[in-house]
Design a protein around this motif. Structure first.
Motif: not given
Ligand code: IMP
Length: 422
Positions: A233-238, A274-285, A359-360
């Motif tokens: 929250y607040p990066y959620v649905t309702s 919203g937060p996404f700890p394991t996001e891969d912004l590189g080639e593998e993502g 999220p913080d």
């Protein structure tokens, strides 16, 4: 087992549509319990691709009763269009019942969603702009319109009244133009003829079905981490995608629920902010996005991609009481030599496994990864567990050990047949 719920364990798009379609074949009633046309289910069966927004895929089968239950928000234009399209293509084979308690999403709600997102600027949630938040807000503010209202003589009056009320907000708060209440009604009125005959007391039908020993499948939309209370929250649905939502949204009680299948991809995706700890912004993502065709069904937006997050999966499992897991899109990892899996986080100098979804806090967590060996074998054609590569089996076992649940279903491809039952 008479009642099964299929629940998303991540941020949505886990492949619930495919699973619900497969499991639906052995159930008599298929219930949607929350969300609305923000969901997009793709089902590939018999070589045909079907895309559903509101109606469960059980509609493709004669004798199946599909219900949009009390907790769903129904976009009248979208549903009317979906029904008309299915009828034209001769695909409206089952039955459909819309709960009289389901709240309606009108074009006004979609406009409000867009204005709200634009006003938030950089802090926008990245909603699907399908009016979901505003419709649920009206519900809880007790000014919403429900499907049952379509059966009443004053429905047109109430739609216009809602337009006049929204105009105060549109002009005063968002600095937008007024809508013409008569024009809004002109858009909504033709849908009444299509939808009103399908409106009824879904709770009564559900309770009677239970009494008659019929089998019920509850089909979740979105996922646990988008839950209004238990998500980021607040990066959620309702609404409540968790299994509790399947009770609140249908008239079932906890006594009725026998089986809760948590659905997770073999990796993780998220659409919107919203937060996404394991996001891969590189080639593998990027590779996962292309291999998994990770683009939103509803909005076409590219999905953010990353590694499987086991602390979050365990959290989801505990909240919904998963009895088992279905692991989907494992084939997307077929090419990888190494597969990362998050087993904990580093947060403020500590190693933690219970996630804080604020999220913080969550965005400052650093994932702790285990590097597992990839199987580097094409698996989409495999149908028997025994034929899976041993590194693949090790991956499944690693997940099972961590989450303390059996993986009962593995989806190795998009087609309904590309499924391994264990
Ligand atoms: P809303 O549900 O349209 O209000 O969007 C709120 C958040 O939930 C946004 O981040 C959306 O991208 C996300 N969301 C809503 N529905 C889905 C879905 O079916 N799959 C994935 N994300 C979704």
């Amino acid at each position: 087992m008479s009642v099964t719920a299929v629940v998303g364990a991540q941020w949505g798009d886990e492949g619930k549509g495919k699973l619900a379609h497969i499991l639906g074949s052995s159930h008599d009633l298929i219930l949607r319990y929350q969300g609305g046309s923000n969901a997009g289910h793709t089902v590939i069966a018999d070589g045909t691709t079907y895309k559903f927004k509101l109606i469960p895929s059980g509609i493709l089968h004669e004798g199946k009763l599909n219900l949009l239950c009390d907790g769903v928000v129904v976009n009248v234009l979208t549903l009317a269009e979906e029904i008309t399209g299915l009828r034209e293509r001769n695909q409206f084979r089952g039955e459909l019942l819309i709960s009289r308690h389901a709240h309606l999403v009108l074009p006004l709600h979609c406009m409000q969603d867009v204005y709200f997102e634009e006003a938030k600027g950089k802090r926008a949630i990245g909603t699907t702009r399908r009016g979901i938040g505003p419709a649920y807000a009206d519900k809880y503010f007790r000014v919403g319109l429900r499907a049952g209202d379509m059966l009443k003589d004053n429905f047109g009056h109430r739609v216009r009244e809602m337009a006049r009320r929204k105009n105060v907000l549109f002009t005063g708060y968002y600095g937008q133009a007024e809508v013409d209440p008569d024009q809004v009604w002109a858009q909504v009125e033709p849908t009444v003829e299509i939808l009103a005959p399908l409106v009824g007391d879904s709770t009564k039908v559900v309770r009677q079905a239970l009494a008659d020993g019929r089998k019920i499948l509850c089909e979740g939309a979105q996922g646990t981490l988008l839950d209004i209370d238990y998500g980021t929250y607040p990066y959620v649905t309702s609404s409540h995608p968790v299994s509790g939502g399947a009770l609140l949204g249908t008239g079932l009680s906890w006594r009725d629920l026998d089986r809760v299948v948590g659905i997770s991809k073999a990796y993780t995706t998220r659409v919107g902010a919203g937060p996404f700890p394991t996001e891969d912004l590189g080639e593998e993502g990027e590779r996962m996005r292309e291999a998994g065709a990770e683009y939103g069904t509803v909005t076409g937006r590219p999905r953010r991609c990353g590694w499987l997050d086991l602390p979050l999966l365990k959290y989801a499992s505990q909240l919904s009481g998963f009895t088992e897991l279905a692991l989907t899109k494992t084939d997307v990892l077929d090419d990888l030599a190494k597969i990362k899996v998050c087993v904990a986080y580093q947060s403020n100098g500590e190693t933690i496994t219970w996630p804080d979804l604020d999220p913080d806090v969550l965005e400052k967590c650093t994932p702790v990864y285990e590097n597992l060996t990839g199987w580097e074998t094409a698996t989409t054609a495999i149908r028997q567990e025994a034929d899976l590569p041993s590194a693949f089996k090790d991956y499944i076992r690693f997940i099972e050990d961590y989450v303390e649940l059996p993986v009962s279903i593995i989806s190795v491809g998009a087609d309904a047949t590309a499924t391994i039952f264990r």
